[in-house]
Design a protein around this motif. Structure first.
Motif, PDB file in Angstrom:
ATOM      1  N   ALA A   1       0.863  -1.184   0.000  1.00 15.97           N
ATOM      2  CA  ALA A   1       0.000   0.000   0.000  1.00 15.97           C
ATOM      3  C   ALA A   1       0.894   1.227   0.000  1.00 15.97           C
ATOM      4  N   VAL A   2       0.731   2.105  -0.998  1.00 17.96           N
ATOM      5  CA  VAL A   2       1.638   3.242  -1.176  1.00 17.96           C
ATOM      6  C   VAL A   2       0.961   4.542  -0.756  1.00 17.96           C
ATOM      7  N   ASP A   3       1.814   5.526  -0.386  1.00 21.31           N
ATOM      8  CA  ASP A   3       1.283   6.814   0.053  1.00 21.31           C
ATOM      9  C   ASP A   3       1.556   7.928  -0.952  1.00 21.31           C
ATOM     10  N   GLY A   4       1.980   7.567  -2.155  1.00 14.56           N
ATOM     11  CA  GLY A   4       2.299   8.570  -3.165  1.00 14.56           C
ATOM     12  C   GLY A   4       2.401   7.942  -4.541  1.00 14.56           C
ATOM     13  N   PRO A   5       2.865   8.703  -5.530  1.00 10.17           N
ATOM     14  CA  PRO A   5       2.951   8.190  -6.900  1.00 10.17           C
ATOM     15  C   PRO A   5       4.086   7.176  -7.068  1.00 10.17           C
ATOM     16  N   VAL A   6       3.834   6.176  -7.869  1.00  9.21           N
ATOM     17  CA  VAL A   6       4.853   5.192  -8.246  1.00  9.21           C
ATOM     18  C   VAL A   6       4.679   4.896  -9.733  1.00  9.21           C
ATOM     19  N   MET A   7       5.674   4.229 -10.353  1.00 13.74           N
ATOM     20  CA  MET A   7       5.587   3.927 -11.786  1.00 13.74           C
ATOM     21  C   MET A   7       5.924   2.471 -12.044  1.00 13.74           C
ATOM     22  N   GLN A   8       5.477   1.995 -13.196  1.00 14.32           N
ATOM     23  CA  GLN A   8       5.737   0.618 -13.600  1.00 14.32           C
ATOM     24  C   GLN A   8       7.243   0.370 -13.682  1.00 14.32           C
ATOM     25  N   ASN A   9       7.684  -0.804 -13.182  1.00 11.07           N
ATOM     26  CA  ASN A   9       9.088  -1.226 -13.187  1.00 11.07           C
ATOM     27  C   ASN A   9       9.975  -0.409 -12.241  1.00 11.07           C
ATOM     28  N   GLU A  10       9.365   0.384 -11.361  1.00  6.50           N
ATOM     29  CA  GLU A  10      10.166   1.136 -10.386  1.00  6.50           C
ATOM     30  C   GLU A  10      10.730   0.178  -9.341  1.00  6.50           C
ATOM     31  N   ILE A  11      11.921   0.504  -8.871  1.00 10.25           N
ATOM     32  CA  ILE A  11      12.595  -0.311  -7.858  1.00 10.25           C
ATOM     33  C   ILE A  11      12.254   0.212  -6.462  1.00 10.25           C
ATOM     34  N   CYS A  12      12.070  -0.713  -5.534  1.00  9.69           N
ATOM     35  CA  CYS A  12      11.863  -0.341  -4.140  1.00  9.69           C
ATOM     36  C   CYS A  12      12.653  -1.289  -3.252  1.00  9.69           C
ATOM     37  N   PHE A  13      12.807  -0.907  -1.983  1.00  8.59           N
ATOM     38  CA  PHE A  13      13.509  -1.739  -1.006  1.00  8.59           C
ATOM     39  C   PHE A  13      12.590  -1.988   0.180  1.00  8.59           C
ATOM     40  N   ILE A  14      12.451  -3.260   0.530  1.00 12.12           N
ATOM     41  CA  ILE A  14      11.623  -3.651   1.669  1.00 12.12           C
ATOM     42  C   ILE A  14      12.524  -3.757   2.895  1.00 12.12           C
ATOM     43  N   ASN A  15      12.232  -2.958   3.922  1.00 14.82           N
ATOM     44  CA  ASN A  15      13.114  -2.844   5.085  1.00 14.82           C
ATOM     45  C   ASN A  15      12.804  -3.908   6.134  1.00 14.82           C
ATOM     46  N   MET A  16      13.384  -5.092   5.943  1.00 16.05           N
ATOM     47  CA  MET A  16      13.291  -6.096   7.003  1.00 16.05           C
ATOM     48  C   MET A  16      14.224  -5.696   8.137  1.00 16.05           C
ATOM     49  N   SER A  17      14.162  -6.385   9.241  1.00 14.78           N
ATOM     50  CA  SER A  17      14.896  -5.966  10.437  1.00 14.78           C
ATOM     51  C   SER A  17      16.400  -5.878  10.217  1.00 14.78           C
ATOM     52  N   ASP A  18      16.965  -6.844   9.462  1.00 17.80           N
ATOM     53  CA  ASP A  18      18.417  -6.873   9.318  1.00 17.80           C
ATOM     54  C   ASP A  18      18.917  -6.572   7.912  1.00 17.80           C
ATOM     55  N   VAL A  19      18.028  -6.673   6.909  1.00 12.76           N
ATOM     56  CA  VAL A  19      18.448  -6.449   5.524  1.00 12.76           C
ATOM     57  C   VAL A  19      17.381  -5.663   4.776  1.00 12.76           C
TER      58      VAL A  19
ATOM     59  N   LYS B   1      21.017 -13.181   1.719  1.00 13.09           N
ATOM     60  CA  LYS B   1      19.879 -12.302   1.484  1.00 13.09           C
ATOM     61  C   LYS B   1      20.291 -10.842   1.710  1.00 13.09           C
ATOM     62  N   GLY B   2      19.991 -10.000   0.721  1.00 19.34           N
ATOM     63  CA  GLY B   2      20.293  -8.576   0.849  1.00 19.34           C
ATOM     64  C   GLY B   2      21.744  -8.216   0.623  1.00 19.34           C
ATOM     65  N   ASP B   3      22.564  -9.172   0.139  1.00 19.25           N
ATOM     66  CA  ASP B   3      23.984  -8.895  -0.097  1.00 19.25           C
ATOM     67  C   ASP B   3      24.133  -8.352  -1.513  1.00 19.25           C
ATOM     68  N   TYR B   4      24.199  -7.028  -1.639  1.00 20.08           N
ATOM     69  CA  TYR B   4      24.295  -6.380  -2.940  1.00 20.08           C
ATOM     70  C   TYR B   4      25.664  -5.723  -3.068  1.00 20.08           C
ATOM     71  N   THR B   5      26.365  -6.053  -4.134  1.00 26.94           N
ATOM     72  CA  THR B   5      27.715  -5.528  -4.344  1.00 26.94           C
ATOM     73  C   THR B   5      27.730  -4.626  -5.577  1.00 26.94           C
ATOM     74  N   PRO B   6      28.595  -3.603  -5.588  1.00 25.99           N
ATOM     75  CA  PRO B   6      28.636  -2.688  -6.744  1.00 25.99           C
ATOM     76  C   PRO B   6      29.137  -3.392  -7.996  1.00 25.99           C
ATOM     77  N   ALA B   7      28.585  -2.979  -9.139  1.00 24.34           N
ATOM     78  CA  ALA B   7      28.948  -3.613 -10.399  1.00 24.34           C
ATOM     79  C   ALA B   7      30.344  -3.211 -10.868  1.00 24.34           C
ATOM     80  N   LEU B   8      30.732  -1.969 -10.605  1.00 23.95           N
ATOM     81  CA  LEU B   8      32.015  -1.448 -11.079  1.00 23.95           C
ATOM     82  C   LEU B   8      32.892  -1.044  -9.900  1.00 23.95           C
TER      83      LEU B   8
END
Length: 585
Positions: A18-36, A104-111
């Motif tokens: 459930a969103v509180d503002g505008p969003v667009m198709q294919n937009e990226i979001c992050f779900i804030n779990m407790s540790d990741v 889970k949640g381990d994201y490393t930079p591409a460059l």
């Protein structure tokens, strides 16, 4: 202020927010779990809810968890340092991740932000430029990597300042450009491209047809693909799809190879990681990995990440195409990508198509294949993306939806046969069932006549006709027995076998036979067709089999000999002697 939301529904990797503002198709979001933080992408919007596919396991996720939207779509980070890298489907550097299993949640930079690159300017102050114009270059391994005006820039610009030749980091400003309103824009070596929206970097001109040499005879000599063309390889398990793609990556005429392992089994991906760094590139004498990038998602990774991997790979290919390079993109297997689409479609309760795949599966596949192509860039240079995917139909059923949908999009069809694989006739491509639609185009026929051989396309049609007649003769002999058909039937069968053993079959482990030049293919095809057009005299059918086996043996020795070497010429003389034994004068 960025849009935020809260999780209100969870069905495996499909999460309703459930969103509180505008969003667009294919937009990226992050779900804030407790540790990741879990990365996700919007795939549908309805009322005040956004339906997102999560690129990780959602185990432990709870209703009410906060979500932050980024305001941008799923993007690829593009710049020097992509070559020789191993990425996952979201372009995270796998080599920088710790442990055997992905966390889970381990994201490393591409460059690499801190690496220095030797920059050489190609533009100068006062030059007029547009998006995609080349400002300078750095040498990435041994390939010239062009630094371009970002494709997000609209309109015409003027170069105000450009860095001198020297070493810079990828995020350093290497150029300043101004627009018509004299507003300044800084340009670095890095760009961000949305992966699901193709970036246009070329002029609208008629597309030329240029033959792409692969070194694999069953493709080049019977079902040729053009530079910037599309093809796919369907076949049941164990027929050699992956091996064939690896052979293409080594032998094909391309500046860069991108392997999208979007559905290979884990052991096959391990083989890629282990073997590619050790393989010597036959075209350059350097390591093949120096001009290769791997996007790896295996079947045990999140389904949504598998769907993203093919788009990430194509975006990287388009980026290098804009530098005037020839790119070969190989995807194994697009069936897993289609299964990912089916899974998410089912979870969203969309109307199912055949075998529960999405109704718009043919359109999705066609839109993706359409991103390949040979293009003329805005500076009149040329680049290309040649795309060859594999399909793994369940039970080898070539009538299933993914194969049928891909047939509508791809121009080359390389059908792998279980029977050929079982009889060790490799590559196991069934030449009669396979096809290349490019040989129907007048432009391609003229190109082949002018640049390769005036008889190339005619030879293809003649060889396929002989193979078809040979298959029919085999069926007749199988039904009626060896002595139940005329001797001519045996000759037709064995003439098709000459084409099979000499042209279609190839030894990937032999130094000479692994890759065959176009001139050699043309020479050998004419030799073989000369045999097929020659009348031989036999007194009984028992004489046919041993005689043609003798011919085939000499031909195979020629295949294992360097072209026009003394050894090759010796076998050629021996072949002529064998022909004269039975030829009708």
């Amino acid at each position: 202020m960025s849009t935020k939301g809260k999780v209100v529904g969870i069905i495996s990797n499909l999460v309703t927010v459930a969103v509180d503002g505008p969003v667009m198709q294919n937009e990226i979001c992050f779900i804030n779990m407790s540790d990741v933080k879990l990365m996700a992408e919007i795939i549908r919007i309805g009322d005040n809810n956004a339906y997102v596919q999560v690129f990780e396991s959602t185990r432990g996720l709870k209703i009410g968890t906060e979500v932050e939207f980024t305001g941008h779509m799923l993007e690829a980070t593009l710049g020097p340092g992509i070559l020789s890298k191993n990425f996952d489907g979201l372009q995270h550097d796998l080599d920088k991740m710790e442990g055997v299993f992905l966390k889970k949640g381990d994201y490393t930079p591409a460059l690499e932000d801190d690496k220095l690159w030797g920059f050489t300017p190609l533009a100068k102050p006062g030059d007029k430029v547009i998006s995609g114009s080349w400002l300078g270059e750095v040498i990435e391994n041994w390939i010239p990597h062009k630094i371009m005006v970002p494709f997000s820039f609209e309109g015409a610009f003027t170069v105000k300042e450009i860095s001198a030749k020297g070493e810079y980091k990828i995020n350093d400003t290497i150029c300043v450009v101004t627009n018509n309103e004299n507003k300044e824009f800084n340009v670095s070596m890095v760009q961000k491209w949305p992966v699901k929206i193709p970036i246009k970097s070329f002029k609208e001109k008629p597309r030329p047809f240029r033959f792409m040499e692969t070194g694999i005879r069953v493709i080049d000599s019977l079902n040729p693909i053009v530079e910037g063309g599309t093809g796919f390889i369907p076949g049941p398990f164990g027929t050699g799809k992956t091996v064939l793609q690896h052979a293409l990556s080594k032998q094909a005429e391309a500046d860069m190879i991108i392997v999208a392992a979007c559905g290979e089994r884990a052991n096959e991906v391990v083989e890629i990681f282990a073997e590619f760094p050790e393989i010597v590139d036959p075209r350059t004498g350097r390591k093949l990995m120096e001009r290769t990038t791997i996007i790896a998602n295996t079947s045990n990774m999140p389904v949504a990440a598998r769907a993203a991997s093919v788009y990430t790979a194509m975006t990287i290919a388009e980026y290098y195409r804009s530098m005037g390079l020839k790119i070969l993109l190989l995807a194994d297997s697009t069936s897993r990508w289609a299964q990912a689409l089916r899974e998410m479609s089912n979870r969203m309760e969309e109307l199912p198509g055949p075998d529960a795949f999405p109704m718009d599966l043919p359109a999705i596949i066609s839109n993706f294949y359409a991103r390949a192509g040979y293009v003329i860039l805005n500076n009149s240079e040329t680049g290309s993306v040649t795309f060859i995917g594999t399909v793994s139909p369940a039970g080898g059923n070539l009538k299933e939806p993914v194969t049928e949908s891909t047939k509508k999009a791809a121009r080359c069809f390389y059908a792998l046969s279980q029977n050929r694989a079982d009889s060790k006739r490799y590559p196991a491509i069934e030449a009669v069932d396979s096809y290349s639609k490019y040989i129907e185009y007048p432009e391609f026929i003229e190109y082949m006549k002018d640049n390769i051989s005036p008889n190339w396309v005619n030879n293809i049609l003649l060889a396929k006709n002989i193979l078809t007649r040979g298959r029919e003769a085999y069926e007749q002999i199988n039904i009626l027995g060896d002595d139940g058909v005329p001797i001519d039937y045996h000759q037709v069968l064995w003439k098709s076998e000459v084409i099979d053993f000499v042209i279609l079959q190839q030894d990937a482990f032999d130094k000479v036979d692994a890759s065959t030049s176009i001139k050699r293919q043309d020479y050998m095809m004419n030799k073989v067709l000369e045999i097929c057009n020659t009348q031989f005299k036999f007194d009984s059918f028992e004489e046919v089999n041993p005689y043609y086996k003798k011919l085939i043996n000499v031909f195979k020795q020629m295949n294992y000999s360097e072209f026009h070497s003394d050894k090759f010429k010796q076998f050629e003389k021996e072949l002529q002697t064998v022909i004269e034994e039975k030829v009708v004068v």
